[in-house]
Design an enzyme around this catalytic site. Sequence first.
Site, PDB file in Angstrom:
ATOM      1  N   ASP A 179      43.926  31.468  42.057  1.00 23.14           N
ATOM      2  CA  ASP A 179      42.894  31.976  42.971  1.00 23.14           C
ATOM      3  C   ASP A 179      41.909  30.852  43.295  1.00 23.14           C
ATOM      4  O   ASP A 179      41.237  30.331  42.402  1.00 23.14           O
ATOM      5  CB  ASP A 179      42.140  33.146  42.324  1.00 23.14           C
ATOM      6  CG  ASP A 179      42.958  34.435  42.338  1.00 23.14           C
ATOM      7  OD1 ASP A 179      44.082  34.427  42.879  1.00 23.14           O
ATOM      8  OD2 ASP A 179      42.458  35.458  41.825  1.00 23.14           O
ATOM      9  N   ASP A 185      43.432  45.897  39.795  1.00 19.39           N
ATOM     10  CA  ASP A 185      44.450  45.409  38.856  1.00 19.39           C
ATOM     11  C   ASP A 185      44.077  45.762  37.419  1.00 19.39           C
ATOM     12  O   ASP A 185      44.937  46.100  36.601  1.00 19.39           O
ATOM     13  CB  ASP A 185      44.616  43.891  38.973  1.00 19.39           C
ATOM     14  CG  ASP A 185      45.082  43.478  40.357  1.00 19.39           C
ATOM     15  OD1 ASP A 185      45.765  44.293  41.007  1.00 19.39           O
ATOM     16  OD2 ASP A 185      44.755  42.367  40.795  1.00 19.39           O
ATOM     17  N   ASN A 239      39.236  54.481  44.268  1.00 19.99           N
ATOM     18  CA  ASN A 239      38.268  54.573  45.357  1.00 19.99           C
ATOM     19  C   ASN A 239      36.977  53.817  45.013  1.00 19.99           C
ATOM     20  O   ASN A 239      35.875  54.333  45.154  1.00 19.99           O
ATOM     21  CB  ASN A 239      38.014  56.074  45.629  1.00 19.99           C
ATOM     22  CG  ASN A 239      37.239  56.352  46.899  1.00 19.99           C
ATOM     23  OD1 ASN A 239      36.708  57.432  47.083  1.00 19.99           O
ATOM     24  ND2 ASN A 239      37.146  55.394  47.787  1.00 19.99           N
ATOM     25  N   LYS A 292      48.333  39.833  41.680  1.00 22.46           N
ATOM     26  CA  LYS A 292      48.220  41.212  41.191  1.00 22.46           C
ATOM     27  C   LYS A 292      49.083  41.450  39.951  1.00 22.46           C
ATOM     28  O   LYS A 292      48.684  42.144  39.024  1.00 22.46           O
ATOM     29  CB  LYS A 292      48.575  42.195  42.302  1.00 22.46           C
ATOM     30  CG  LYS A 292      47.585  42.117  43.451  1.00 22.46           C
ATOM     31  CD  LYS A 292      47.809  43.183  44.490  1.00 22.46           C
ATOM     32  CE  LYS A 292      47.058  42.856  45.762  1.00 22.46           C
ATOM     33  NZ  LYS A 292      45.615  42.656  45.594  1.00 22.46           N
TER      34      LYS A 292
HETATM   35  O1  RIB Z   1      44.043  41.910  43.370  1.00 21.90           O
HETATM   36  C1  RIB Z   1      43.410  40.677  43.302  1.00 21.90           C
HETATM   37  C2  RIB Z   1      44.417  39.581  43.441  1.00 21.90           C
HETATM   38  O2  RIB Z   1      44.983  39.648  44.747  1.00 21.90           O
HETATM   39  C3  RIB Z   1      43.866  38.187  43.325  1.00 21.90           C
HETATM   40  O3  RIB Z   1      43.852  37.698  42.008  1.00 21.90           O
HETATM   41  C4  RIB Z   1      44.734  37.384  44.273  1.00 21.90           C
HETATM   42  O4  RIB Z   1      45.534  36.434  43.626  1.00 21.90           O
HETATM   43  C5  RIB Z   1      45.559  38.397  45.050  1.00 21.90           C
HETATM   44  O5  RIB Z   1      46.849  38.458  44.598  1.00 21.90           O
END
Ligand code: RIB
Length: 288
Positions: A12, A242, A211, A39
Site C-alpha cells: 500500500d 477486511d 455499513n 484484501k
Molecule cells: O481493503 C483495503 C485494501 O484494498 C488495501 O490494503 C489495498 O491494498 C486494497 O487492496
Amino acid sequence: MKIAVIGSANADLVTKTNKLPKPGETLIGESFFIGEGGKGLNQAVAASRIGGDVNFFGAIGKDTHGEFLLESMKKNNLKVKNIKICEQIKTGIANIMLCDGENSIVIVAGANSKCNIEYIKSIKEKILECDIIVLQLEIPLDTVEFIINLAYKNNKKIILNPAPAIKLSKEIVDKVSYIIPNEHEYKVVLHTENAMEKELEKYPNKLIITNGENGVWYFDGKEVVNIPAKKVKVIDTTGAGDTFVGTFAGAIANKFALKEAIEFGVKCSGISVTKLGAQGGMPYLKDL
Ligand code: RIB
C-alpha cells in the site's frame, strides 16, 4: 478449525493529504508511507492476530515489495510455505490517498493476476486441509469460482467478501456459506435495486452487509438485525472491512454463533480504524 485465505497481497503506497486533487491539479501532500495491504493479506492477518490458525495463499513478485510483504506475513504468524513467487511480474500495489480518515484507492494487480487456476490446482491438497476458505475479488474471477466449486464439493465453509464488487452468478452465491459486501457493493454483486432490508431477507443468516460507522446488518430468519459500531476517533478506515471479515472468520473457526461472530468482528474493525494503515490498527487478542 484451520482457515485458508486465498487472495491478494499488495504494497500500500499511502499518501496523506488534507485535500484530494482534481484532474490536472498538483497538491503538496502531508506524508507518505508504504504499508502491508491487499484484501486477502489484510483478512489473513486480521484472523491470525486474534489467534486464528491461518494459511495464506496468493502470489507476489520477486522484488522489494514482495520481500517486505513476505517478512511481514511471517511476523504475523501466517503459514506461507505455498505462496507463489513470480519472477516476471511485480508485486501488486495499491495507490491510496488518505484524506480526513477516508480513502480513495487505485490498485494494480501485478502478481495477484497470477493467482490462477493452475496455481490453485498445484496447492489443492493444502487448501483442502483447511476447514474455512476466505475469498475476495482482487484475484481473477475464474480462480475464485474454481475455488468455490472445489470447496463446496468438499463441504468446506466458504466466506466470500465480494470486493471490489462485480456481478456474481446465482450458482456461485448459492454455494458460499457467508457473503459479506458493504452497503454499496451488495447491489452490484447480487444485481438488485432492492433496499438493504429487503435483500437481506432473501438470504437469512448468510448475507452480512457492512455499513461503516452504522455497524453490520443481517437477517436472522425472523428479523433484520443491526449490530451497531462503537463511536471511535477515526484515523484511517483503510482495511476496516477486511478486519471485520478476517476476525469474523476467526470467530467462526472458534465456533462462535453467527451473532457473536458478527459482534466480535464489529468490535475488532472499530479498533482497526483508530490507527494508520490497513493493518496498523488491527487488534491482537491482548487488545480485546
Ligand atoms: O481493503 C483495503 C485494501 O484494498 C488495501 O490494503 C489495498 O491494498 C486494497 O487492496
